[in-house]
Design an enzyme around this catalytic site. Sequence first.
Site, PDB file in Angstrom:
ATOM      1  CG  HIS A  37      56.629  18.277 -19.396  1.00 42.21           C
ATOM      2  ND1 HIS A  37      56.066  17.107 -19.852  1.00 42.21           N
ATOM      3  CD2 HIS A  37      57.415  17.951 -18.351  1.00 42.21           C
ATOM      4  CE1 HIS A  37      56.479  16.112 -19.089  1.00 42.21           C
ATOM      5  NE2 HIS A  37      57.298  16.580 -18.176  1.00 42.21           N
ATOM      6  CG  ASP A  39      63.416  20.053 -13.644  1.00 40.36           C
ATOM      7  OD1 ASP A  39      63.087  19.522 -14.711  1.00 40.36           O
ATOM      8  OD2 ASP A  39      63.799  19.420 -12.648  1.00 40.36           O
TER       9      ASP A  39
HETATM   10  C1  SDX Z   1      61.729  16.915 -17.033  1.00 41.38           C
HETATM   11  O1  SDX Z   1      59.276  13.701 -19.841  1.00 41.38           O
HETATM   12  C2  SDX Z   1      59.164  13.914 -18.570  1.00 41.38           C
HETATM   13  O2  SDX Z   1      58.178  13.518 -17.944  1.00 41.38           O
HETATM   14  C3  SDX Z   1      60.327  14.642 -17.922  1.00 41.38           C
HETATM   15  C4  SDX Z   1      60.124  15.069 -16.473  1.00 41.38           C
HETATM   16  C5  SDX Z   1      60.075  13.889 -15.537  1.00 41.38           C
HETATM   17  O3  SDX Z   1      59.537  14.053 -14.427  1.00 41.38           O
HETATM   18  O4  SDX Z   1      60.683  12.837 -15.865  1.00 41.38           O
HETATM   19  O5  SDX Z   1      58.927  15.798 -16.347  1.00 41.38           O
HETATM   20  C6  SDX Z   1      61.285  15.939 -15.996  1.00 41.38           C
HETATM   21  O6  SDX Z   1      62.612  16.600 -17.792  1.00 41.38           O
HETATM   22  C7  SDX Z   1      61.018  18.239 -17.145  1.00 41.38           C
HETATM   23  C8  SDX Z   1      61.522  19.096 -18.356  1.00 41.38           C
HETATM   24  C9  SDX Z   1      62.784  19.801 -17.905  1.00 41.38           C
HETATM   25  N1  SDX Z   1      63.441  20.470 -19.040  1.00 41.38           N
HETATM   26  C10 SDX Z   1      63.486  21.817 -19.101  1.00 41.38           C
HETATM   27  O7  SDX Z   1      62.947  22.594 -18.316  1.00 41.38           O
HETATM   28  C11 SDX Z   1      64.364  22.333 -20.229  1.00 41.38           C
HETATM   29  C12 SDX Z   1      63.603  23.424 -21.013  1.00 41.38           C
HETATM   30  N2  SDX Z   1      62.509  22.798 -21.695  1.00 41.38           N
HETATM   31  C13 SDX Z   1      62.701  22.426 -23.095  1.00 41.38           C
HETATM   32  O8  SDX Z   1      63.977  21.909 -23.347  1.00 41.38           O
HETATM   33  C14 SDX Z   1      61.529  21.618 -23.640  1.00 41.38           C
HETATM   34  O9  SDX Z   1      60.389  22.212 -23.195  1.00 41.38           O
HETATM   35  C15 SDX Z   1      61.441  20.130 -23.353  1.00 41.38           C
HETATM   36  C16 SDX Z   1      62.713  19.394 -23.708  1.00 41.38           C
HETATM   37  C17 SDX Z   1      61.130  19.877 -21.923  1.00 41.38           C
HETATM   38  C18 SDX Z   1      60.338  19.605 -24.248  1.00 41.38           C
HETATM   39  O10 SDX Z   1      60.790  19.772 -25.567  1.00 41.38           O
HETATM   40  P1  SDX Z   1      59.762  19.586 -26.773  1.00 41.38           P
HETATM   41  O11 SDX Z   1      59.038  18.300 -26.625  1.00 41.38           O
HETATM   42  O12 SDX Z   1      60.488  19.857 -28.049  1.00 41.38           O
HETATM   43  O13 SDX Z   1      58.753  20.760 -26.489  1.00 41.38           O
HETATM   44  P2  SDX Z   1      57.558  21.093 -27.409  1.00 41.38           P
HETATM   45  O14 SDX Z   1      57.448  20.149 -28.571  1.00 41.38           O
HETATM   46  O15 SDX Z   1      56.362  21.252 -26.522  1.00 41.38           O
HETATM   47  O16 SDX Z   1      57.979  22.554 -27.995  1.00 41.38           O
HETATM   48  C19 SDX Z   1      57.015  23.292 -28.644  1.00 41.38           C
HETATM   49  C20 SDX Z   1      57.737  24.560 -29.110  1.00 41.38           C
HETATM   50  C21 SDX Z   1      59.009  24.266 -29.893  1.00 41.38           C
HETATM   51  O17 SDX Z   1      59.145  25.355 -30.788  1.00 41.38           O
HETATM   52  P3  SDX Z   1      58.667  25.104 -32.357  1.00 41.38           P
HETATM   53  O18 SDX Z   1      59.471  23.935 -32.865  1.00 41.38           O
HETATM   54  O19 SDX Z   1      57.174  24.815 -32.273  1.00 41.38           O
HETATM   55  O20 SDX Z   1      58.966  26.411 -33.043  1.00 41.38           O
HETATM   56  O21 SDX Z   1      58.135  25.328 -27.963  1.00 41.38           O
HETATM   57  C22 SDX Z   1      59.524  25.508 -27.991  1.00 41.38           C
HETATM   58  C23 SDX Z   1      60.109  24.412 -28.861  1.00 41.38           C
HETATM   59  O22 SDX Z   1      61.329  24.838 -29.437  1.00 41.38           O
HETATM   60  N3  SDX Z   1      59.998  25.373 -26.609  1.00 41.38           N
HETATM   61  C24 SDX Z   1      60.644  26.319 -25.928  1.00 41.38           C
HETATM   62  C25 SDX Z   1      60.871  25.770 -24.661  1.00 41.38           C
HETATM   63  N4  SDX Z   1      60.376  24.528 -24.611  1.00 41.38           N
HETATM   64  C26 SDX Z   1      59.846  24.279 -25.830  1.00 41.38           C
HETATM   65  N5  SDX Z   1      61.044  27.562 -26.274  1.00 41.38           N
HETATM   66  C27 SDX Z   1      61.693  28.268 -25.315  1.00 41.38           C
HETATM   67  N6  SDX Z   1      61.939  27.812 -24.070  1.00 41.38           N
HETATM   68  C28 SDX Z   1      61.548  26.563 -23.709  1.00 41.38           C
HETATM   69  N7  SDX Z   1      61.814  26.107 -22.492  1.00 41.38           N
END
Ligand code: SDX
Length: 429
Positions: A306, A364
């Site tokens: 998140h 989710d």
């Molecule tokens: C919702 O914003 C909100 O409030 C949204 C929401 C709402 O109620 O409106 O809460 C609803 O959208 C929840 C999120 C649902 N999405 C998912 O479950 C999809 C999987 N999650 C990822 O796509 C991701 O975690 C995000 C999009 C949710 C967040 O992306 P960020 O901001 O890029 O995450 P981050 O900066 O914390 O990531 C840190 C690291 C990164 O790697 P590095 O660049 O540091 O090497 O963690 C990695 C990311 O690539 N990472 C993941 C991951 N999520 C982040 N790696 C593997 N699996 C994942 N799910």
Amino acid sequence: MADKIAKLRIDDSEYDLPVMSPTQGPDVLDIRKLYAQADVFTFDPGFTSTASCESKITYIDGDKGELWYRGYPIEQLAAKSHYLEVCYLLLYGELPTQQQMEDFETRVTRHTMVHEQMHNFFRGFRRDAHPMATLVGVIGAMSAFYHDSTDVNDPWQREVAAIRLIAKVPTIAAMAYKYSIGQPFVYPRNDLDYASNFLHMCFSVPAEKYEVDPALARAMDRIFTLHADHEQNASTSTVRLAGSSGANPFACIAAGIACLWGPAHGGANQACLEMLREIGTVDRIPEYIARAKDKSDPFKLMGFGHRVYKNFDPRAKVMKESADEVLDLLGIKDNPTLQVAKELEKIALEDPYFIEKKLYPNVDFYSGIILEAMGFPTSMFTPIFALSRTVGWVAQWKEMIGDPQNKIGRPRQLYVGNVKRDYKDVADR
Ligand code: SDX
């Protein structure tokens, strides 16, 4: 109000940035005059460090895993309140009295039907269209019907549009579902509560009586509450940006639905269940964990991570309890998908990659398991998220329109393209 000043030094110039203090959360540097004073922009493409507005509606603490609607913790609202009361709270800022609740419920109930002519819109879609595509189209088209609630400068019209959206989006979502399975539309019933009405419009058929299971209605209502609002997330920011131009409320909500559809946002509930099903069995979890960690693989663990929560998403905790209850209620023992989800959560939370990057299950992760158990196809998961979030979008939109500081949203950029150059005739290229 600013009670502190931050100093910004650029070369030999110094600029004062007022520091604004919130009632809760981080201080905010007021950079509204920065470009005029220092001829510089700030750079924050994902808005990770940017407060886009002032708001009183929802507070999130990502490190503590806290979520409050108008100051009330989500755990308490999920346990003690119900969705329409949460709608009242988000819209008007306080919990309603008994009379206020009855009046609000009557107003919403009386707006649940849609103009009969809107049924024709559905005929234009293929039966296998994703319900989110239908939802975006039909809700955007509401502005072609409800002209008496499109003037955003009229507080009364804003109020009517808000009630119409909260009341009609579930009806339209249920119609999208019925259309996709070739069954007739089911009209709302004024004797049913909000969640029961939605289940009725989705699952009843003219050929036989349909009784809503109160326990399932309660679980449905809780899912609506958990998704109702969430600060300035991507779809809410989309609604605010669309609304800042003065666009009508139905167009703004349609824009929010379009943004929510993405798998990184509200589309994650469908993507998560499909991922859990693809994993299939517990022994295949390590393969997917490895893929999630592999930078060369675009695969991400759906339902994990998140932008704000760097701890458990408090909604996921409630949802996990609800998943156990609903499956137990439905007599679904050892649901393989739930077994995989629970084992995946356990393995992931012990894995250094997920610990170091603070990746926890989000809202989710478990919602799809409940919705599937209730009989919804995966394609209806995000429409249910959208109908739940409609009150949040509307409340945030109303707050923005009512804010005297409101102006059209217009970010700038870091331009890295070509410097000015003269046109070349094709003979000279
Ligand atoms: C919702 O914003 C909100 O409030 C949204 C929401 C709402 O109620 O409106 O809460 C609803 O959208 C929840 C999120 C649902 N999405 C998912 O479950 C999809 C999987 N999650 C990822 O796509 C991701 O975690 C995000 C999009 C949710 C967040 O992306 P960020 O901001 O890029 O995450 P981050 O900066 O914390 O990531 C840190 C690291 C990164 O790697 P590095 O660049 O540091 O090497 O963690 C990695 C990311 O690539 N990472 C993941 C991951 N999520 C982040 N790696 C593997 N699996 C994942 N799910």
